[in-house]
Design an enzyme around this catalytic site. Structure first.
Site, PDB file in Angstrom:
ATOM      1  N   ASN A  93      53.411  14.698  58.878  1.00 49.04           N
ATOM      2  CA  ASN A  93      52.524  13.650  58.366  1.00 49.04           C
ATOM      3  C   ASN A  93      53.176  12.302  58.619  1.00 49.04           C
ATOM      4  O   ASN A  93      54.381  12.232  58.828  1.00 49.04           O
ATOM      5  CB  ASN A  93      52.359  13.815  56.858  1.00 49.04           C
ATOM      6  CG  ASN A  93      51.495  14.993  56.514  1.00 49.04           C
ATOM      7  OD1 ASN A  93      50.375  15.119  56.992  1.00 49.04           O
ATOM      8  ND2 ASN A  93      52.029  15.885  55.700  1.00 49.04           N
ATOM      9  N   LYS A 104      42.962  15.615  41.991  1.00 45.59           N
ATOM     10  CA  LYS A 104      44.321  16.176  42.159  1.00 45.59           C
ATOM     11  C   LYS A 104      45.081  16.143  40.828  1.00 45.59           C
ATOM     12  O   LYS A 104      45.843  17.053  40.516  1.00 45.59           O
ATOM     13  CB  LYS A 104      45.093  15.392  43.228  1.00 45.59           C
ATOM     14  CG  LYS A 104      44.560  15.686  44.625  1.00 45.59           C
ATOM     15  CD  LYS A 104      45.212  14.832  45.696  1.00 45.59           C
ATOM     16  CE  LYS A 104      44.457  14.996  47.007  1.00 45.59           C
ATOM     17  NZ  LYS A 104      44.898  14.114  48.063  1.00 45.59           N
TER      18      LYS A 104
END
Ligand code: CTP
Length: 390
Positions: free
Chosen positions: A207, A334
């Site tokens: 990432n 989340k």
């Protein structure tokens, strides 16, 4: 920034005195007013004129100077903080023994401002029991010491005694001028960077994450007194020696390290961009170019989700959510799914920059934070761990 802060810089006689010139320059650029005291030995290493030219402020080298209007009491009262960099075993010994026999030791004695020592000396000198006892005595009395770095010393020896990087000294000073050591006694685990999942010996998927935000949090928490465990993966910055750090490569290694270290941590801040997928198979040999390549990926374990499942009473879990759309909505999902106490939501556009904007969310709160990553790190610690003290 250090606008309108009065810093009294004491330079003593060690080879690292030349590095204090750069420190004075950096502090001046940040807006602080620097008055310098140099011991006679320091003047052997650098010229008072150099300091005067860099700071545009007086440099004092003698106790009794008929041409100077500044004397020790006025300097002692003027200072918001006294920084002794580099600090020799001699000045530490003098202050610890109550000796005031020159302009620097007398000014330190006469001041009520906090005193911050940056020791730099030969490694054997630093571990000498007399020096150690002096440092311990002064620490107990409320003086602060930054630890020197280990490595090759100017005297030719290897050891712990190197003057730390000025950048790190600045982080300590910025923190000291605003905060007390208010996180002393807390253990905080912080992750940073991006895991790399290997495809073959040369290729990987990962990432985009610089690791700067996690590093800023680790620095800020350490300087405020916390015991920090810093677990990182491929960050684009040097990890300061003073952090208790663990280097990991892929999501599995990060998972195992976090799980091993997490039981002792009251607070866990997961800043790392952990890969959600890893190649299903690793090729020991470099995959040769032919036609289009099709790879299979398997899901990695979600560290934060697993931490959330076994969260102990009193443990605080803080996550990060870098989003490209519906930032608040995705972050709140989340927060709930991973059983977090707080989540720091940000826009993917800030990745890699020095400044950031964060929306700090909990089930009850929503706070907007912005500024340099270091200042935002302090704001996150204030609004989460130290929320009850505000
Ligand atoms: N995280 C983790 N383990 C993973 C993936 C993410 O611990 N395998 C943590 C991150 O460190 C971060 C939080 O979970 O604190 C949210 O990560 P993010 O990548 O934004 O979300 P995901 O849960 O992976 O969901 P998505 O990629 O679909 O947005």
């Amino acid at each position: 920034m250090l606008n309108n802060r009065n810093i009294l810089l004491g330079i003593t006689g060690g080879i690292a005195a030349y590095k204090a010139v750069d420190l004075a320059g950096k502090l001046t650029k940040m807006g602080a007013k620097i008055k310098t005291i140099m011991t006679q030995n320091a003047c052997e290493f650098v010229s008072p004129l150099t300091l005067r030219s860099i700071t545009h402020q007086p440099v004092i080298t003698k106790m009794f100077d008929l041409n100077s209007e500044i004397e020790h009491i006025s300097l002692a009262d003027w200072a918001d903080i006294i920084v002794i960099a580099p600090a020799t075993a001699n000045i530490i010994g003098k202050v610890a023994s109550g000796i005031a026999d020159d302009i620097l030791s007398t000014t330190i004695m006469a001041s009520t401002a906090p005193v911050f020592f940056v020791p730099a000396m030969n490694g054997h000198m630093y571990v000498n029991p007399i020096v150690k006892a002096n440092i311990n005595k002064l620490t107990e009395l409320g003086y602060f010491f930054m630890e020197p770095e280990a490595g090759m010393l100017a005297c030719g020896y290897e050891g712990k005694g190197r003057y730390p990087k000025n950048r790190e000294i600045l982080y300590f000073l910025l923190t000291f001028l605003e905060y007390k050591r208010d996180l002393t006694g807390k253990t905080i685990l912080i992750t940073a960077g991006a895991s790399q999942e290997k495809i073959d010996p040369i290729r990987f998927i990962s990432n985009r994450s610089s690791g700067k935000m996690g590093l800023a949090l680790a620095r800020a928490a350490h300087i405020r007194g916390a015991k920090v465990k810093f677990i990182h993966s491929n960050i684009n910055d040097e990890v300061p020696e003073y952090l208790d750090s663990y280097q990991t490569n892929d999501a599995k290694e990060m998972y195992d390290t976090v799980m091993k270290e997490s039981s002792k941590a009251e607070t866990i801040i997961m800043v790392a961009a952990v890969a959600d997928y890893a190649p299903a198979q690793y090729s020991k040999q470099k995959i040769k170019k032919s036609d289009d390549l099709i790879l299979n990926f398997k899901k990695t374990k979600d560290i934060l989700y697993d931490l959330g499942k076994k969260k102990k009473t009193g443990q605080m879990l803080i996550g990060f959510a870098a989003e490209s759309e519906k930032i608040k909505q995705n972050a709140l999902m989340k927060l709930k799914k991973k059983n977090l106490d707080f989540i720091c939501a940000n826009d993917l556009k800030v990745t890699g920059k020095d400044d950031t904007k964060i929306l700090l969310l909990s089930s009850k709160q929503e706070i907007e934070l912005s500024g340099s990553k270091f200042s935002v790190a302090h704001q996150i610690l204030d609004s989460t761990i130290n929320i009850n003290k505000k």
